[in-house]
Design a protein around this motif. Structure first.
Motif, PDB file in Angstrom:
ATOM      1  N   SER A   1       0.826  -1.197   0.000  1.00 60.26           N
ATOM      2  CA  SER A   1       0.000   0.000   0.000  1.00 60.26           C
ATOM      3  C   SER A   1       0.860   1.246   0.000  1.00 60.26           C
ATOM      4  CB  SER A   1      -0.903   0.006   1.229  1.00 60.26           C
ATOM      5  OG  SER A   1      -1.787  -1.078   1.188  1.00 60.26           O
TER       6      SER A   1
ATOM      7  N   ASP B   1      -3.049   5.213  -0.310  1.00 63.39           N
ATOM      8  CA  ASP B   1      -3.962   4.062  -0.165  1.00 63.39           C
ATOM      9  C   ASP B   1      -4.348   3.848   1.296  1.00 63.39           C
ATOM     10  OD1 ASP B   1      -3.839   3.470  -2.889  1.00 63.39           O
ATOM     11  OD2 ASP B   1      -2.224   2.008  -2.635  1.00 63.39           O
ATOM     12  N   LEU B   2      -3.363   3.894   2.169  1.00 63.32           N
ATOM     13  CA  LEU B   2      -3.632   3.695   3.592  1.00 63.32           C
ATOM     14  C   LEU B   2      -4.520   4.810   4.134  1.00 63.32           C
ATOM     15  CD1 LEU B   2      -0.058   2.528   4.529  1.00 63.32           C
ATOM     16  CD2 LEU B   2      -2.116   1.115   4.681  1.00 63.32           C
TER      17      LEU B   2
ATOM     18  N   ARG C   1      -6.666   6.590   2.474  1.00 60.76           N
ATOM     19  CA  ARG C   1      -8.010   6.388   1.936  1.00 60.76           C
ATOM     20  C   ARG C   1      -8.758   5.335   2.742  1.00 60.76           C
ATOM     21  NH1 ARG C   1      -6.419   7.584  -2.820  1.00 60.76           N
ATOM     22  NH2 ARG C   1      -5.411   5.618  -3.296  1.00 60.76           N
ATOM     23  N   ARG C   2      -8.071   4.255   3.116  1.00 56.52           N
ATOM     24  CA  ARG C   2      -8.707   3.200   3.924  1.00 56.52           C
ATOM     25  C   ARG C   2      -9.098   3.714   5.298  1.00 56.52           C
ATOM     26  NH1 ARG C   2      -4.633  -1.704   3.302  1.00 56.52           N
ATOM     27  NH2 ARG C   2      -5.904  -2.561   4.965  1.00 56.52           N
ATOM     28  N   ILE C   3      -8.311   4.660   5.811  1.00 52.34           N
ATOM     29  CA  ILE C   3      -8.609   5.261   7.113  1.00 52.34           C
ATOM     30  C   ILE C   3      -9.772   6.242   6.986  1.00 52.34           C
ATOM     31  CG2 ILE C   3      -7.687   6.826   8.891  1.00 52.34           C
ATOM     32  CD1 ILE C   3      -4.903   5.516   8.268  1.00 52.34           C
TER      33      ILE C   3
ATOM     34  N   LEU D   1      -9.161  -1.307  10.794  1.00 52.59           N
ATOM     35  CA  LEU D   1      -9.228  -0.908   9.391  1.00 52.59           C
ATOM     36  C   LEU D   1      -8.073  -1.450   8.550  1.00 52.59           C
ATOM     37  CD1 LEU D   1     -10.239   2.866   9.723  1.00 52.59           C
ATOM     38  CD2 LEU D   1     -11.655   0.994   8.821  1.00 52.59           C
ATOM     39  N   LEU D   2      -6.873  -1.463   9.131  1.00 58.79           N
ATOM     40  CA  LEU D   2      -5.683  -1.770   8.348  1.00 58.79           C
ATOM     41  C   LEU D   2      -5.082  -3.141   8.615  1.00 58.79           C
ATOM     42  CD1 LEU D   2      -3.868   1.678   8.729  1.00 58.79           C
ATOM     43  CD2 LEU D   2      -5.388   0.934   6.872  1.00 58.79           C
TER      44      LEU D   2
END
Length: 154
Positions: free
Chosen positions: A53, A57-58, A60-62, A133-134
């Motif tokens: 990632s 990207d990270l 956005r996931r957060i 989330l991650l």
């Protein structure tokens, strides 16, 4: 008259088809020259390794947008805000670079969420949320109040 109208429709349709082919051709050339791995594209050092990632990207996931704060050979770092908390995200080209960064960071205390090619600085408010989330593993730094914290699993 109908034959002329049909011929005009066919002529317009042919013009649109040629225009569409030209657009597709130009998009292909642009992708070849400037796309990921393209002939004129950005260096591979800036791109994350396959399957890893990026800072963006990270973030956005957060659920936030990262502002890049550092770009170096062994580190790409950004910060974003989620729920009023600043979240620091770092990505690395190799596990060795990530481990070296994590080892240094642990000396300052705190907690870190560490994954494949990345690390995120945690606060008490973000630890559970970001871990959920991650994924990754929660790693605790030196406890400056008296002892050393242990490495948690996840």
């Amino acid at each position: 008259m109908p034959a002329v109208a049909g011929g005009a429709t066919r002529s317009v349709r042919t013009a649109f088809q040629w225009a569409a082919l030209l657009v597709l051709f130009l998009l292909g050339v642009l992708e070849l020259l400037g796309g990921a791995g393209g002939l004129v594209g950005s260096s591979q050092a800036a791109a994350p390794a396959p399957g890893r990632s990026s800072v963006e990207d990270l973030a956005r996931r957060i659920g936030c947008t990262a502002e890049i704060t550092a770009e170096a050979t062994d580190l790409r770092q950004g910060v974003c805000t989620s729920g009023g908390e600043e979240i620091w995200i770092a990505t690395f080209p190799t596990a060795r670079a990530r481990d070296a960064w994590t080892t240094e960071a642990k000396a300052y205390g705190g907690s870190y969420l560490v994954g494949d090619g990345w690390a995120v600085v945690l606060s008490d408010a973000t630890a559970d949320l970001l871990h959920g989330l991650l994924g990754g593993e929660i790693v605790n730094g030196v406890d400056h109040a008296g002892g050393h914290a242990h490495t948690g699993g996840g």
